[in-house]
Design a protein around this motif. Structure first.
Motif, PDB file in Angstrom:
ATOM      1  N   ILE A  85      12.235  24.134  52.034  1.00  0.00           N
ATOM      2  CA  ILE A  85      12.886  23.325  51.008  1.00  0.00           C
ATOM      3  C   ILE A  85      12.261  21.940  50.905  1.00  0.00           C
ATOM      4  O   ILE A  85      12.586  21.182  50.007  1.00  0.00           O
ATOM      5  N   SER A  86      11.390  21.602  51.804  1.00  0.00           N
ATOM      6  CA  SER A  86      10.800  20.265  51.809  1.00  0.00           C
ATOM      7  C   SER A  86       9.725  20.133  50.753  1.00  0.00           C
ATOM      8  O   SER A  86       9.006  21.082  50.442  1.00  0.00           O
ATOM      9  N   ARG A  87       9.604  18.946  50.193  1.00  0.00           N
ATOM     10  CA  ARG A  87       8.548  18.635  49.244  1.00  0.00           C
ATOM     11  C   ARG A  87       7.992  17.254  49.591  1.00  0.00           C
ATOM     12  O   ARG A  87       8.749  16.348  49.928  1.00  0.00           O
ATOM     13  N   VAL A  88       6.679  17.111  49.516  1.00  0.00           N
ATOM     14  CA  VAL A  88       6.054  15.838  49.814  1.00  0.00           C
ATOM     15  C   VAL A  88       5.886  15.072  48.501  1.00  0.00           C
ATOM     16  O   VAL A  88       5.108  15.482  47.641  1.00  0.00           O
ATOM     17  N   PRO A  89       6.600  13.970  48.313  1.00  0.00           N
ATOM     18  CA  PRO A  89       6.510  13.225  47.048  1.00  0.00           C
ATOM     19  C   PRO A  89       5.304  12.287  47.049  1.00  0.00           C
ATOM     20  O   PRO A  89       5.215  11.369  47.853  1.00  0.00           O
ATOM     21  N   LEU A  90       4.370  12.514  46.148  1.00  0.00           N
ATOM     22  CA  LEU A  90       3.188  11.674  46.019  1.00  0.00           C
ATOM     23  C   LEU A  90       3.358  10.816  44.771  1.00  0.00           C
ATOM     24  O   LEU A  90       3.089  11.257  43.651  1.00  0.00           O
ATOM     25  N   SER A  91       3.824   9.599  44.968  1.00  0.00           N
ATOM     26  CA  SER A  91       4.115   8.705  43.849  1.00  0.00           C
ATOM     27  C   SER A  91       2.928   7.777  43.601  1.00  0.00           C
ATOM     28  O   SER A  91       2.437   7.123  44.526  1.00  0.00           O
ATOM     29  N   VAL A  92       2.469   7.725  42.350  1.00  0.00           N
ATOM     30  CA  VAL A  92       1.256   6.992  41.995  1.00  0.00           C
ATOM     31  C   VAL A  92       1.502   6.164  40.744  1.00  0.00           C
ATOM     32  O   VAL A  92       2.088   6.638  39.768  1.00  0.00           O
ATOM     33  N   ALA A  93       1.041   4.920  40.752  1.00  0.00           N
ATOM     34  CA  ALA A  93       1.049   4.070  39.561  1.00  0.00           C
ATOM     35  C   ALA A  93      -0.335   4.137  38.929  1.00  0.00           C
ATOM     36  O   ALA A  93      -1.342   3.973  39.619  1.00  0.00           O
ATOM     37  N   ILE A  94      -0.386   4.370  37.624  1.00  0.00           N
ATOM     38  CA  ILE A  94      -1.668   4.571  36.966  1.00  0.00           C
ATOM     39  C   ILE A  94      -1.589   4.100  35.526  1.00  0.00           C
ATOM     40  O   ILE A  94      -0.532   4.164  34.896  1.00  0.00           O
ATOM     41  N   ASN A  95      -2.707   3.614  35.013  1.00  0.00           N
ATOM     42  CA  ASN A  95      -2.740   3.185  33.616  1.00  0.00           C
ATOM     43  C   ASN A  95      -2.872   4.392  32.697  1.00  0.00           C
ATOM     44  O   ASN A  95      -3.383   5.449  33.084  1.00  0.00           O
ATOM     45  N   ALA A  96      -2.433   4.247  31.466  1.00  0.00           N
ATOM     46  CA  ALA A  96      -2.359   5.364  30.529  1.00  0.00           C
ATOM     47  C   ALA A  96      -3.731   5.954  30.211  1.00  0.00           C
ATOM     48  O   ALA A  96      -3.881   7.182  30.099  1.00  0.00           O
ATOM     49  N   ASP A  97      -4.756   5.115  30.067  1.00  0.00           N
ATOM     50  CA  ASP A  97      -6.085   5.621  29.717  1.00  0.00           C
ATOM     51  C   ASP A  97      -6.669   6.484  30.830  1.00  0.00           C
ATOM     52  O   ASP A  97      -7.296   7.513  30.561  1.00  0.00           O
ATOM     53  N   SER A  98      -6.467   6.070  32.071  1.00  0.00           N
ATOM     54  CA  SER A  98      -6.951   6.883  33.193  1.00  0.00           C
ATOM     55  C   SER A  98      -6.211   8.213  33.255  1.00  0.00           C
ATOM     56  O   SER A  98      -6.811   9.265  33.496  1.00  0.00           O
ATOM     57  N   LEU A  99      -4.913   8.164  33.015  1.00  0.00           N
ATOM     58  CA  LEU A  99      -4.119   9.390  33.057  1.00  0.00           C
ATOM     59  C   LEU A  99      -4.558  10.356  31.956  1.00  0.00           C
ATOM     60  O   LEU A  99      -4.551  11.571  32.153  1.00  0.00           O
ATOM     61  N   ALA A 100      -4.934   9.829  30.809  1.00  0.00           N
ATOM     62  CA  ALA A 100      -5.322  10.679  29.684  1.00  0.00           C
ATOM     63  C   ALA A 100      -6.729  11.235  29.822  1.00  0.00           C
ATOM     64  O   ALA A 100      -7.110  12.146  29.073  1.00  0.00           O
ATOM     65  N   THR A 101      -7.497  10.723  30.786  1.00  0.00           N
ATOM     66  CA  THR A 101      -8.900  11.137  30.886  1.00  0.00           C
ATOM     67  C   THR A 101      -9.243  11.641  32.291  1.00  0.00           C
ATOM     68  O   THR A 101      -8.912  12.765  32.644  1.00  0.00           O
ATOM     69  N   TRP A 102      -9.868  10.810  33.098  1.00  0.00           N
ATOM     70  CA  TRP A 102     -10.473  11.281  34.340  1.00  0.00           C
ATOM     71  C   TRP A 102      -9.474  11.721  35.393  1.00  0.00           C
ATOM     72  O   TRP A 102      -9.754  12.619  36.201  1.00  0.00           O
ATOM     73  N   PHE A 103      -8.261  11.129  35.413  1.00  0.00           N
ATOM     74  CA  PHE A 103      -7.315  11.429  36.493  1.00  0.00           C
ATOM     75  C   PHE A 103      -6.781  12.857  36.413  1.00  0.00           C
ATOM     76  O   PHE A 103      -6.274  13.384  37.406  1.00  0.00           O
ATOM     77  N   GLN A 104      -6.896  13.491  35.269  1.00  0.00           N
ATOM     78  CA  GLN A 104      -6.353  14.840  35.123  1.00  0.00           C
ATOM     79  C   GLN A 104      -7.035  15.845  36.042  1.00  0.00           C
ATOM     80  O   GLN A 104      -6.471  16.908  36.332  1.00  0.00           O
ATOM     81  N   SER A 105      -8.222  15.511  36.518  1.00  0.00           N
ATOM     82  CA  SER A 105      -8.892  16.380  37.493  1.00  0.00           C
ATOM     83  C   SER A 105      -8.110  16.484  38.791  1.00  0.00           C
ATOM     84  O   SER A 105      -8.256  17.464  39.542  1.00  0.00           O
ATOM     85  N   VAL A 106      -7.284  15.483  39.065  1.00  0.00           N
ATOM     86  CA  VAL A 106      -6.483  15.486  40.293  1.00  0.00           C
ATOM     87  C   VAL A 106      -5.405  16.574  40.229  1.00  0.00           C
ATOM     88  O   VAL A 106      -5.013  17.122  41.263  1.00  0.00           O
ATOM     89  N   PHE A 107      -4.947  16.899  39.037  1.00  0.00           N
ATOM     90  CA  PHE A 107      -3.856  17.862  38.897  1.00  0.00           C
ATOM     91  C   PHE A 107      -4.197  19.205  39.546  1.00  0.00           C
ATOM     92  O   PHE A 107      -3.359  19.809  40.221  1.00  0.00           O
ATOM     93  N   SER A 108      -5.416  19.680  39.316  1.00  0.00           N
ATOM     94  CA  SER A 108      -5.792  20.992  39.848  1.00  0.00           C
ATOM     95  C   SER A 108      -5.821  20.985  41.372  1.00  0.00           C
ATOM     96  O   SER A 108      -5.526  22.007  42.007  1.00  0.00           O
ATOM     97  N   ASP A 109      -6.158  19.839  41.962  1.00  0.00           N
ATOM     98  CA  ASP A 109      -6.150  19.750  43.426  1.00  0.00           C
ATOM     99  C   ASP A 109      -4.728  19.792  43.967  1.00  0.00           C
ATOM    100  O   ASP A 109      -4.418  20.557  44.885  1.00  0.00           O
TER     101      ASP A 109
END
Length: 289
Positions: A85-109
């Protein structure tokens, strides 16, 4: 310190009220209030400002950051002990442009990590350190190279922004004297849009009283607004290059703004945080200059 009291403190700050924390924890508002009062009594100082929404005092921010560190380690311990039942919360602050572009590669990891959850807070890269200092996130994409106390920093690369518009918009506001920057409609992301704001000051000695300025607080919608001709703007090359190649957008001049990005994260012996850091660094190497 009582762990239940610390958990309640974080719930109050995250939900913005004692009532919201009660709903999240499935206890009564009275119980929430009693726990916070007990924690403040133990600490010998006020931790929560009873405003709407509530806010942490300086002491409350310090304690909240410590509580989030403890929560991350507890979650990782639970995962190691195979408590499903445990989940590790990875909370990150990020700017919108990074989220819309290069950071999306992190999702698959992160998707491959069985017990991880990703919680993103969108914030201008110049202001994301505020969330890190308060303990609201364990990592942040920022423009600040100097590490926050208790944090490590990694250089990610640079995002380049250039002024673009549709060919029709450029032609409509161009004469023999050049582009009429005062009258041509312009876009900005929000009140903290430092790139657009500084460019105005550089191009125009005085801000026009009735300038046409549209505010679009979404990176994807911002790009679409530029593509539709609502206004001109500085857009990241990662977003504008495909549209420049097709001719849907054109460069307005040769100026550019380079924004250096850094990854700051808690200095914490956490396997999951180390994996997240490596994923962020790898994504940046792949996409940023």
């Amino acid at each position: 310190m009582n762990q239940n009291h610390l958990t309640t403190l974080l719930a109050v700050l995250d939900e913005g009220s004692f009532e919201g924390a009660a709903d999240a924890l499935r206890i009564t508002p009275s119980a929430v209030s009693q726990r916070i009062k007990a924690l403040e009594s133990d600490m010998g100082r006020v931790l929560i400002r009873r405003t709407s929404p509530v806010a942490a005092t300086d002491a409350g921010e310090i304690l909240a950051q410590a509580a989030r560190r403890m929560a991350l380690l507890q979650a990782e311990t639970d995962v190691a002990l195979e408590r499903s039942i445990s989940r590790v919360p990875l909370s990150v602050a990020i700017n919108a442009d990074s989220l819309a572009t290069w950071f999306q590669s992190v999702f698959s990891d992160v998707a491959k990590w069985k017990h991880a959850t990703l919680q993103l807070r969108i914030e201008d890269e110049a202001h994301s350190l505020t969330l890190l200092r308060r303990g609201d996130c364990l990592g942040a994409v920022t423009t600040e190279a100097t590490p926050v106390s208790g944090c490590d920093v990694r250089e990610l690369g640079t995002m380049r922004y250039r002024p673009v518009a549709t060919p029709a918009l450029k032609d409509a506001f161009t004469s023999d004297e050049g582009i009429d920057w005062a009258d041509m409609p312009v876009l900005r992301y929000g009140p903290n849009d430092a790139i657009q704001e500084s460019d105005w000051r550089g191009r125009l000695p005085e801000r026009p009283r009735e300038r046409r300025v549209s505010q679009i607080p979404s990176s994807e919608a911002f790009l679409e607004a530029v593509r539709c001709g609502l206004g001109w703007a500085y857009v990241a090359d990662l977003q504008s290059d495909p549209l420049l190649e097709t001719g849907e957008l054109v460069l307005l001049d040769s100026t550019h703004v380079d924004v250096p990005l850094y990854w700051q994260h808690w200095r914490l012996q956490s396997a999951m945080l180390q994996d997240l850091t490596q994923s962020v660094v790898d994504a940046a190497k792949q996409h940023l200059s």
